[in-house]
Design a protein around this motif. Structure first.
Motif, PDB file in Angstrom:
ATOM      1  N   GLN A 195      -9.518   4.600 -37.892  1.00 32.06           N
ATOM      2  CA  GLN A 195      -8.742   3.473 -37.375  1.00 32.06           C
ATOM      3  C   GLN A 195      -9.085   3.281 -35.896  1.00 32.06           C
ATOM      4  O   GLN A 195      -9.037   4.228 -35.110  1.00 32.06           O
ATOM      5  N   LEU A 196      -9.420   2.045 -35.546  1.00 30.15           N
ATOM      6  CA  LEU A 196      -9.768   1.720 -34.163  1.00 30.15           C
ATOM      7  C   LEU A 196      -8.655   0.901 -33.527  1.00 30.15           C
ATOM      8  O   LEU A 196      -8.011   0.081 -34.192  1.00 30.15           O
ATOM      9  N   ASP A 197      -8.459   1.117 -32.246  1.00 28.56           N
ATOM     10  CA  ASP A 197      -7.499   0.311 -31.486  1.00 28.56           C
ATOM     11  C   ASP A 197      -8.261  -0.814 -30.795  1.00 28.56           C
ATOM     12  O   ASP A 197      -9.045  -0.579 -29.887  1.00 28.56           O
ATOM     13  N   THR A 198      -8.019  -2.032 -31.256  1.00 26.06           N
ATOM     14  CA  THR A 198      -8.725  -3.175 -30.672  1.00 26.06           C
ATOM     15  C   THR A 198      -7.807  -3.959 -29.731  1.00 26.06           C
ATOM     16  O   THR A 198      -8.081  -5.119 -29.419  1.00 26.06           O
ATOM     17  N   GLY A 199      -6.709  -3.335 -29.298  1.00 21.96           N
ATOM     18  CA  GLY A 199      -5.860  -3.993 -28.310  1.00 21.96           C
ATOM     19  C   GLY A 199      -4.378  -3.917 -28.576  1.00 21.96           C
ATOM     20  O   GLY A 199      -3.566  -4.256 -27.715  1.00 21.96           O
ATOM     21  N   MET A 200      -3.986  -3.462 -29.754  1.00 19.75           N
ATOM     22  CA  MET A 200      -2.561  -3.406 -30.066  1.00 19.75           C
ATOM     23  C   MET A 200      -1.885  -2.218 -29.372  1.00 19.75           C
ATOM     24  O   MET A 200      -0.670  -2.210 -29.180  1.00 19.75           O
ATOM     25  N   ASN A 201      -2.701  -1.216 -29.032  1.00 18.72           N
ATOM     26  CA  ASN A 201      -2.166  -0.035 -28.334  1.00 18.72           C
ATOM     27  C   ASN A 201      -1.061   0.660 -29.099  1.00 18.72           C
ATOM     28  O   ASN A 201       0.008   0.957 -28.542  1.00 18.72           O
ATOM     29  N   ARG A 202      -1.340   0.895 -30.374  1.00 19.65           N
ATOM     30  CA  ARG A 202      -0.346   1.559 -31.206  1.00 19.65           C
ATOM     31  C   ARG A 202      -0.988   2.740 -31.928  1.00 19.65           C
ATOM     32  O   ARG A 202      -0.615   3.875 -31.722  1.00 19.65           O
ATOM     33  N   LEU A 203      -1.969   2.477 -32.764  1.00 24.22           N
ATOM     34  CA  LEU A 203      -2.685   3.531 -33.468  1.00 24.22           C
ATOM     35  C   LEU A 203      -4.177   3.282 -33.343  1.00 24.22           C
ATOM     36  O   LEU A 203      -4.630   2.147 -33.163  1.00 24.22           O
ATOM     37  N   GLY A 204      -4.939   4.351 -33.461  1.00 21.66           N
ATOM     38  CA  GLY A 204      -6.385   4.203 -33.533  1.00 21.66           C
ATOM     39  C   GLY A 204      -7.095   4.640 -32.272  1.00 21.66           C
ATOM     40  O   GLY A 204      -6.494   4.820 -31.213  1.00 21.66           O
ATOM     41  N   MET A 205      -8.420   4.815 -32.406  1.00 21.00           N
ATOM     42  CA  MET A 205      -9.233   5.244 -31.261  1.00 21.00           C
ATOM     43  C   MET A 205      -9.550   4.055 -30.370  1.00 21.00           C
ATOM     44  O   MET A 205      -9.929   2.985 -30.842  1.00 21.00           O
ATOM     45  N   GLU A 206      -9.407   4.280 -29.086  1.00 23.16           N
ATOM     46  CA  GLU A 206      -9.720   3.234 -28.114  1.00 23.16           C
ATOM     47  C   GLU A 206     -11.228   3.189 -27.889  1.00 23.16           C
ATOM     48  O   GLU A 206     -11.938   4.130 -28.220  1.00 23.16           O
ATOM     49  N   PRO A 207     -11.707   2.077 -27.304  1.00 19.79           N
ATOM     50  CA  PRO A 207     -13.159   1.902 -27.179  1.00 19.79           C
ATOM     51  C   PRO A 207     -13.876   3.101 -26.548  1.00 19.79           C
ATOM     52  O   PRO A 207     -14.927   3.516 -27.054  1.00 19.79           O
ATOM     53  N   GLY A 208     -13.327   3.660 -25.472  1.00 23.36           N
ATOM     54  CA  GLY A 208     -14.003   4.771 -24.804  1.00 23.36           C
ATOM     55  C   GLY A 208     -14.121   5.995 -25.700  1.00 23.36           C
ATOM     56  O   GLY A 208     -15.193   6.597 -25.841  1.00 23.36           O
ATOM     57  N   GLU A 209     -13.013   6.338 -26.317  1.00 23.31           N
ATOM     58  CA  GLU A 209     -12.972   7.498 -27.214  1.00 23.31           C
ATOM     59  C   GLU A 209     -13.928   7.290 -28.386  1.00 23.31           C
ATOM     60  O   GLU A 209     -14.687   8.184 -28.769  1.00 23.31           O
ATOM     61  N   TRP A 210     -13.903   6.090 -28.920  1.00 16.92           N
ATOM     62  CA  TRP A 210     -14.747   5.770 -30.068  1.00 16.92           C
ATOM     63  C   TRP A 210     -16.231   5.872 -29.703  1.00 16.92           C
ATOM     64  O   TRP A 210     -17.037   6.421 -30.450  1.00 16.92           O
ATOM     65  N   ALA A 211     -16.560   5.355 -28.517  1.00 19.68           N
ATOM     66  CA  ALA A 211     -17.964   5.407 -28.086  1.00 19.68           C
ATOM     67  C   ALA A 211     -18.447   6.860 -28.044  1.00 19.68           C
ATOM     68  O   ALA A 211     -19.575   7.170 -28.410  1.00 19.68           O
ATOM     69  N   ALA A 212     -17.534   7.743 -27.616  1.00 22.59           N
ATOM     70  CA  ALA A 212     -17.916   9.149 -27.475  1.00 22.59           C
ATOM     71  C   ALA A 212     -18.109   9.838 -28.820  1.00 22.59           C
ATOM     72  O   ALA A 212     -18.963  10.712 -28.949  1.00 22.59           O
ATOM     73  N   VAL A 213     -17.303   9.480 -29.821  1.00 26.24           N
ATOM     74  CA  VAL A 213     -17.351  10.230 -31.087  1.00 26.24           C
ATOM     75  C   VAL A 213     -18.001   9.450 -32.230  1.00 26.24           C
ATOM     76  O   VAL A 213     -18.163   9.978 -33.332  1.00 26.24           O
ATOM     77  N   ARG A 214     -18.391   8.212 -31.954  1.00 30.10           N
ATOM     78  CA  ARG A 214     -18.894   7.342 -33.010  1.00 30.10           C
ATOM     79  C   ARG A 214     -20.038   7.966 -33.809  1.00 30.10           C
ATOM     80  O   ARG A 214     -20.026   7.962 -35.051  1.00 30.10           O
ATOM     81  N   GLY A 215     -20.975   8.555 -33.101  1.00 29.28           N
ATOM     82  CA  GLY A 215     -22.132   9.153 -33.764  1.00 29.28           C
ATOM     83  C   GLY A 215     -21.720  10.264 -34.721  1.00 29.28           C
ATOM     84  O   GLY A 215     -22.160  10.302 -35.884  1.00 29.28           O
ATOM     85  N   ILE A 216     -20.848  11.123 -34.220  1.00 29.42           N
ATOM     86  CA  ILE A 216     -20.385  12.251 -35.045  1.00 29.42           C
ATOM     87  C   ILE A 216     -19.616  11.740 -36.264  1.00 29.42           C
ATOM     88  O   ILE A 216     -19.799  12.195 -37.385  1.00 29.42           O
ATOM     89  N   ALA A 217     -18.752  10.758 -36.017  1.00 29.65           N
ATOM     90  CA  ALA A 217     -17.929  10.215 -37.104  1.00 29.65           C
ATOM     91  C   ALA A 217     -18.811   9.568 -38.167  1.00 29.65           C
ATOM     92  O   ALA A 217     -18.654   9.822 -39.366  1.00 29.65           O
ATOM     93  N   LEU A 218     -19.740   8.724 -37.732  1.00 26.47           N
ATOM     94  CA  LEU A 218     -20.569   7.989 -38.699  1.00 26.47           C
ATOM     95  C   LEU A 218     -21.463   8.934 -39.494  1.00 26.47           C
ATOM     96  O   LEU A 218     -21.762   8.690 -40.667  1.00 26.47           O
TER      97      LEU A 218
END
Ligand code: PLP
Length: 345
Positions: free
Chosen positions: A121-144
């Motif tokens: 789950q990504l946070d695209t601006g609602m600021n409720r649940l999910g990974m924020e852009p910075g966090e996602w950028a850092a772990v995206r490779g590992i996750a995918l």
């Protein structure tokens, strides 16, 4: 019997799902969190599985238990809250797919359930649940690299089609998922209705299935019939209920009905133009809503009814929500546990 009857029309539910499904070219899942928006996740899930739904979403892993038992193995059940401490055994035993919301959840998942399906789950601006852009950028490779089954995000303002936030989140989601060869989902009911740009690979409607706004074309799914316990005749000047909140202006007949705010008929409904129906005839709800009772002016009826209807096609979940200053979601999920629920299909 003095408990109200909540009639749940499972056929209408299935039709709402099919009609929403027909508006997209993608997969249509079903959100059945909060016990199927108060209507029984097991029955709702079974009905929608029979209608063709292949994936379901719940809020917490615990909600997946009854649903899994109802729909059997094979169909997908995803958990919005992800993989929380203590969830591991449930996720495994009931084949639930956590939507991982953070690096913490990701590490917990990979460590405790290696190879077990998951989504992101990504946070695209609602600021409720999910990974924020910075966090996602850092772990995206590992996750995918671990092949998530879905990447999702959630729209904050989709019930306002013209709100700029919709486009903004669409753009964020597109950017954050660019180049990822994974099915994507952005939209609940509101987003589904915004049109194809918002559909991606899977839409996840909830409220629209149950007859709520913003899906105005939804068939109503519930009807609430409340027994009349007692009636009495009032002279002009006599008052009704707590605080003497209503005064008879003419000779009046008052019916006392067996449901109140403990059953989800909010006190805020007092003086909001709500009616109890005898067939097609609306009778005003008068005075305060008590814990277990409401009072209705039935002076204009030519008979004493056994029961009156508080939710029907004329006065829907949305009518009550607007009158109480809330939303249909809250009316549905507050429906009383005392109601005798009957299901038709
Ligand atoms: C509740 C929820 C839905 C369903 O939303 P509706 O507005 O009821 O269609 C979808 N996705 C997420 C993340 C939710 O929390």
């Amino acid at each position: 019997m003095s408990t109200a009857r909540l009639k749940i029309n499972l056929e209408a539910l299935a039709i709402n799902w099919r009609n929403l499904d027909a508006r997209t070219n993608c997969e249509t899942a079903a959100v059945v969190k909060a016990n199927g928006y108060g209507l029984d996740a097991a029955r709702v899930g079974k009905t929608l599985a029979d209608a063709g739904a292949r994936n379901f979403f719940v809020a917490a892993a615990e909600e997946g238990i009854a649903l899994r038992r109802a729909i059997g193995p094979g169909l997908g059940i995803s958990v919005f809250s992800g993989h929380m401490p203590g969830d591991t055994k449930l996720l495994k035993d009931f084949q639930l797919t956590p939507m991982l919301n953070s690096l913490d959840q990701m590490l917990r998942h990979f460590e405790s359930l290696p190879g077990h399906p998951f989504g992101i789950q990504l946070d695209t601006g609602m600021n409720r649940l999910g990974m924020e852009p910075g966090e996602w950028a850092a772990v995206r490779g590992i996750a995918l690299a671990q092949s998530p089954v879905l990447i999702m995000s959630h729209l904050a303002c989709s019930d306002s089609p013209d709100h700029g936030m919709n486009e903004h989140q669409l753009e964020m989601f597109t950017q954050m998922t660019e180049g990822a060869d994974v099915p994507r989902s952005l939209s609940a009911t509101g987003g589904l209705l915004l049109g194809p740009k918002y559909h991606f690979d899977l839409c996840r409607p909830g409220i629209g299935l149950y007859g709520g706004a913003p899906y105005d074309a939804a068939l109503p799914v519930i009807e609430l019939e409340v027994p009349v316990i007692q009636t009495r005749d009032l002279a002009p000047g006599e008052t009704v209920g707590y605080g003497n909140a209503w005064t008879a202006q003419r000779p009046s007949r008052i019916a006392t009905l067996a449901a109140g705010y403990a059953d989800g008929l909010q006190r805020a409904l007092q003086n909001r133009g709500i009616h109890a129906y005898s067939g097609a005839v609306p009778c005003p709800v008068v005075g305060r809503v008590s814990m277990d009772l409401v009072t209705v002016d039935i002076s204009d009826l030519d008979h004493i009814p056994e029961a009156l209807t508080l939710i029907n096609e004329s006065q829907t979940v949305e009518t009550l929500a607007t009158a109480a200053g809330t939303i249909g979601y809250e009316i549905l999920t507050s429906l009383g546990h005392r109601y005798a629920r009957t299901y038709s299909s």
